[in-house]
Write a protein that holds these residues in place. Structure first.
Motif: not given
Length: 484
Positions: A25-30, A55-56, A264-276, A297-301
């Motif tokens: 359940p992480l976007q990089g794996h999804l 995630i859903h 650049t396109q997909s029939l399936v959304s995998t975004n956890l945040w809205s795209e600008l 999408s996951y690691a902190h700095i």
């Protein structure tokens, strides 16, 4: 050359393999999991795809047109993909980022019970289910696949080099790695040599009893080795020595890069945040003049490093697009940039909380990528022929940096030492975007792009391996049925 189909004809009726697919359940794996699902369904599989409820929820929240079934458009195109969700053991409102240790303890000890119940109900309701495809980082696939008599297919979303390191965790312990970790490591089969600083963060850790380390040890040193088949999002020609070693362990297929047909396109959304949208801003820039910046999408700095990178960007004078997700430093510290930074750079840069990375990096104005070295980002940058500035933060990213900078010569380090300083950041940004050596990096990246294209072509290594994988699945299904 025609591709063999996994569809089987038995007693005059058509039989499609039916697999349950459960990503991490992480976007990089999804992202690669959805791409693999689409590829399998396009080759005759029926897939029941299981997301966690949280995630859903995030996907629905970020979507401009939310739909309870993220695969609805894919199914309308003729693909047999079903969709459901499962609890990870915590309420949806629980802040998993802020309470990472609690979340990981739950994933380690509780999540499997929810998966077990759901898989049991699915198998009971549909006897055609014959396979379990699970991300290799799960700790439970061998137990659940054995319990429900399913072919156990492990999906490794990262480089083969990283998995081979985990597979030989015992050799690191035996050779005293955790007490003499300054020595070059030259005793792991399939790896000529590697420096301790290039190991994954878990293998660099001195405290091996953290929940993160226990999960990775259980999943990758113990569980994944029991999979009937492993499929990997890498390319045979990029990691030949390591893949040769892994193939001696179990059926192992390099089938990457797992991109959708339309990059650049997909029939399936995998975004956890809205795209600008960034294209209007990018359209005004000269070709190859803009640096794309994203740390995934996951690691902190930490705030110091983020500030130094920000001022390094400013001092470089290079135009940039920075995808700076909410909570990059911490979920309770949303304003991570130095005070006034956005006003200082409003003519130089565009800062967005999230964007369509593939659309941005494939734009003609983008000339480089400052990255955390996530595996998806590396493969995508090769596809777009972009050299990289590498700033690894977590897990496999340190090992991926080695491949990019030391082995493939397609990128440079953000800073040569652990300390991030704005002057060095600015120098390396200009070096990548304007320096003479950048031409060499671009040439090397272009060569790797051809390698990826050749692998995906008819008769290429990834296509051949995918066809072999399909045949292996049928063999394992028959063996499983024969054993029942």
């Amino acid at each position: 050359m025609s591709n063999p189909s996994p569809i089987k004809v038995v007693d005059g009726t058509t039989k499609n393999p039916h697999a349950i697919f459960i990503p991490i359940p992480l976007q990089g794996h999804l992202i690669p999991s959805v791409a693999l699902t689409m590829k399998l369904a396009s080759n005759g599989f029926t897939i029941t795809f299981i997301n966690t409820q949280v995630i859903h929820h995030s996907i629905m929240k970020s979507s401009s047109t939310p739909n309870d079934d993220i695969f609805e458009k894919a199914r309308e195109s003729g693909l047999d993909i079903r969709y459901t969700t499962v609890s990870d053991g915590l309420p949806i409102s629980f802040d998993r980022s802020l309470n990472q240790e609690q979340f990981e303890e739950c994933v380690f000890h509780v999540f499997s019970a929810h998966v077990d119940e759901l898989v049991g109900n699915l198998v009971k309701g549909d006897p055609s289910i014959s396979c379990l495809i699970a991300d290799s980082c799960h700790v439970w696939p061998s137990m659940i696949s054995k319990k429900y008599k399913l072919v156990n297919i492990s999906f490794w979303t990262e480089s083969a080099l990283v998995l081979n390191l985990y597979y030989h965790w015992d050799l690191l312990k035996k050779n005293g790695h955790y007490t003499t970790c300054d020595d070059v490591i030259d005793y792991i089969p399939g790896i000529k040599s590697i420096k301790p600083k290039d190991l994954t963060s878990y293998l660099q850790a001195t405290n091996t009893n953290t929940v993160s380390n226990r999960i990775m040890y259980k999943a990758l040193f113990e569980d994944a080795k029991h999979a009937d088949i492993v499929i990997c999002n890498t390319i045979q020609e990029l990691e030949p020595r390591t893949l040769l070693m892994l193939n001696k362990t179990q059926p192992f297929y390099a089938i990457g890069p797992l991109f959708h047909n339309k990059f650049t396109q997909s029939l399936v959304s995998t975004n956890l945040w809205s795209e600008l949208e960034c294209s209007h801003w990018l359209d005004k820039k000269a070709p190859k003049s803009v640096l794309y910046v994203s740390f995934g999408s996951y690691a902190h700095i930490n705030k110091h490093d983020l500030g130094e990178i920000a001022y390094g960007l400013l001092q470089s004078g290079v135009s940039f697009v920075w995808a700076l997700r909410p909570g990059m430093v911490s979920s309770n510290e949303p304003d991570a940039l130095p005070l006034g930074f956005e006003d200082q750079t409003k003519d130089q840069g565009l800062i967005v909380p999230w964007c369509n990375q593939k659309a941005v990096i494939s734009h003609a104005s983008i000339g480089g990528f400052l990255t955390h070295c996530g595996w998806n980002s590396i493969l995508e940058s090769i596809w777009c022929e972009l050299p990289l500035i590498c700033f690894p933060l977590y897990t496999d990213q340190f090992t991926n940096r080695k491949l990019v900078v030391d082995d493939w010569k397609t990128g440079v380090n953000l800073c040569e030492r652990n300390l991030v300083e704005r002057a060095e950041v600015a120098k390396n940004i200009k070096y990548l975007m304007m320096g003479e050596t950048s031409n060499e990096l671009r040439l090397n990246t272009k060569k790797l792009k051809r390698t990826l294209e050749d692998a995906l072509a008819v008769g290429g290594s990834s296509q051949r391996n995918f066809d072999k994988f399909l045949g292996e699945v049928n063999v394992k299904i028959d063996q499983m049925k024969g054993a029942i």
